[in-house]
Design an enzyme around this catalytic site. Structure first.
Site, PDB file in Angstrom:
ATOM      1  NE  ARG A  21      -1.800   1.243   3.820  1.00 19.31           N
ATOM      2  CZ  ARG A  21      -2.634   1.566   4.814  1.00 19.31           C
ATOM      3  NH1 ARG A  21      -2.849   0.715   5.800  1.00 19.31           N
ATOM      4  NH2 ARG A  21      -3.256   2.720   4.830  1.00 19.31           N
ATOM      5  CG  ASP A  68       9.002  -8.800  10.634  1.00 18.73           C
ATOM      6  OD1 ASP A  68       9.611  -7.745  10.350  1.00 18.73           O
ATOM      7  OD2 ASP A  68       8.656  -9.097  11.804  1.00 18.73           O
ATOM      8  CB  VAL A  69      12.028  -5.826   6.521  1.00 15.79           C
ATOM      9  CG1 VAL A  69      11.278  -5.837   5.202  1.00 15.79           C
ATOM     10  CG2 VAL A  69      11.500  -4.747   7.460  1.00 15.79           C
ATOM     11  CG  ASN A  95       8.314   2.047   0.825  1.00 11.72           C
ATOM     12  OD1 ASN A  95       8.350   3.275   0.891  1.00 11.72           O
ATOM     13  ND2 ASN A  95       7.217   1.353   1.109  1.00 11.72           N
ATOM     14  CE1 TYR A 162       9.595   7.403   9.485  1.00  9.56           C
ATOM     15  CE2 TYR A 162      10.205   9.719   9.472  1.00  9.56           C
ATOM     16  CZ  TYR A 162       9.781   8.592   8.799  1.00  9.56           C
ATOM     17  OH  TYR A 162       9.551   8.653   7.447  1.00  9.56           O
ATOM     18  CE  LYS A 166      12.208   6.306   7.236  1.00  9.01           C
ATOM     19  NZ  LYS A 166      12.171   5.261   6.193  1.00  9.01           N
TER      20      LYS A 166
END
Length: 258
Positions: A21, A68-69, A95, A162, A166
């Site tokens: 998605r 699941d990464v 991603n 987060y 990143k």
């Protein structure tokens, strides 16, 4: 080779994580439009299957893989499965990611660690196991989705985990690019700003004041459209970007220039 031909992904195969998605789906669709066979990897099996079915209508081969990464065994199995089905992997787009907006003084270690595990460790694991196949074939392009939040501490939402994750993706991108440059594998990153995804749409409705702050801090005065990200992902994956390596492409409407 004609200029536009350099953007083609005909005859190539791509793996896109978090592709069930949102932005992942949009970029997977862009790869399919450019001619690539695409493996849709997502922790939600139903979303992965639905997206794979939709993209197969474009005349390319697709496969849906639930994984699941953060689980190394599952990630290794993804890489091996795609090579078995497609013959090779030419493009990896990392991603998959999560975000939590909890003030730092209230955030539990488990919440912090989960964000790091998905957003940073997941990128490492996918790059490691897909990268092994790319190194063996001496070619490949990895595109990591970082964020402008890895470059600046955006305001007003609290998202320390987060932002840290990143920023880690950005340095991981540069490190892998340096390590693998002379072995045929390029590694670059896109750092998106505020994009008008379904999740962000919910924020726009529930907290219009925050949404207005986002627009105010973005010089272009608007949020990005998900479909605008696809061409950038195609460019970095393609021969058109053959001399780009270790680059962080800001895609934020000018947010980080302020």
């Amino acid at each position: 080779m004609a200029v536009l031909d350099q953007f083609s992904l005909d005859g190539q195969s791509a793996v896109v994580t978090g592709a069930g998605r949102g932005l992942g789906k949009q970029m997977a669709s862009a790869y399919a439009d450019a001619g690539a066979d695409v493996a849709i990897v997502d922790i939600d099996a139903e979303n992965a299957e639905q997206t794979a079915d939709e993209l197969s209508d474009d005349g390319v081969q697709t496969t849906a893989i639930a994984a699941d990464v953060t689980d190394e065994d599952e990630v290794e199995a993804v890489a091996d499965t795609v090579v078995e089905e497609f013959g090779r992997i030419d493009v990896l787009l990392n991603n998959a990611g999560i975000v939590s907006n909890t003030p730092a003084e209230e955030m539990g270690l488990e919440e912090f660690q989960r964000t790091i595990d998905v957003n940073l460790t997941g990128v490492f694991l996918c790059s490691k196991h897909v990268g092994r196949h790319m190194l063996e074939q001496e070619s490949g392009s990895i595109v990591n989705i970082s964020s402008m939040s890895g470059l600046v501490a955006n305001y007003p939402q609290p998202q320390v985990a987060y932002n840290a994750s990143k920023a880690g993706v950005i340095m991981l991108t540069r490190s892998l690019a340096s390590e693998w440059a002379d072995r045929g594998v390029r590694v670059n990153s896109i750092a998106p700003g505020y994009m008008k995804t379904d999740l962000v749409e919910d924020v726009l409705e529930s907290d219009p004041e925050m949404a207005e702050t986002w627009r105010e801090y973005t010089p272009m005065g608007r949020l990005g459209r998900p479909e605008e990200l696809g061409p950038v992902a195609v460019f970095l994956a393609s021969e058109a970007a053959s001399f780009m390596n270790g680059e962080i492409v800001s895609f934020d409407g000018g947010y980080t220039v302020r």
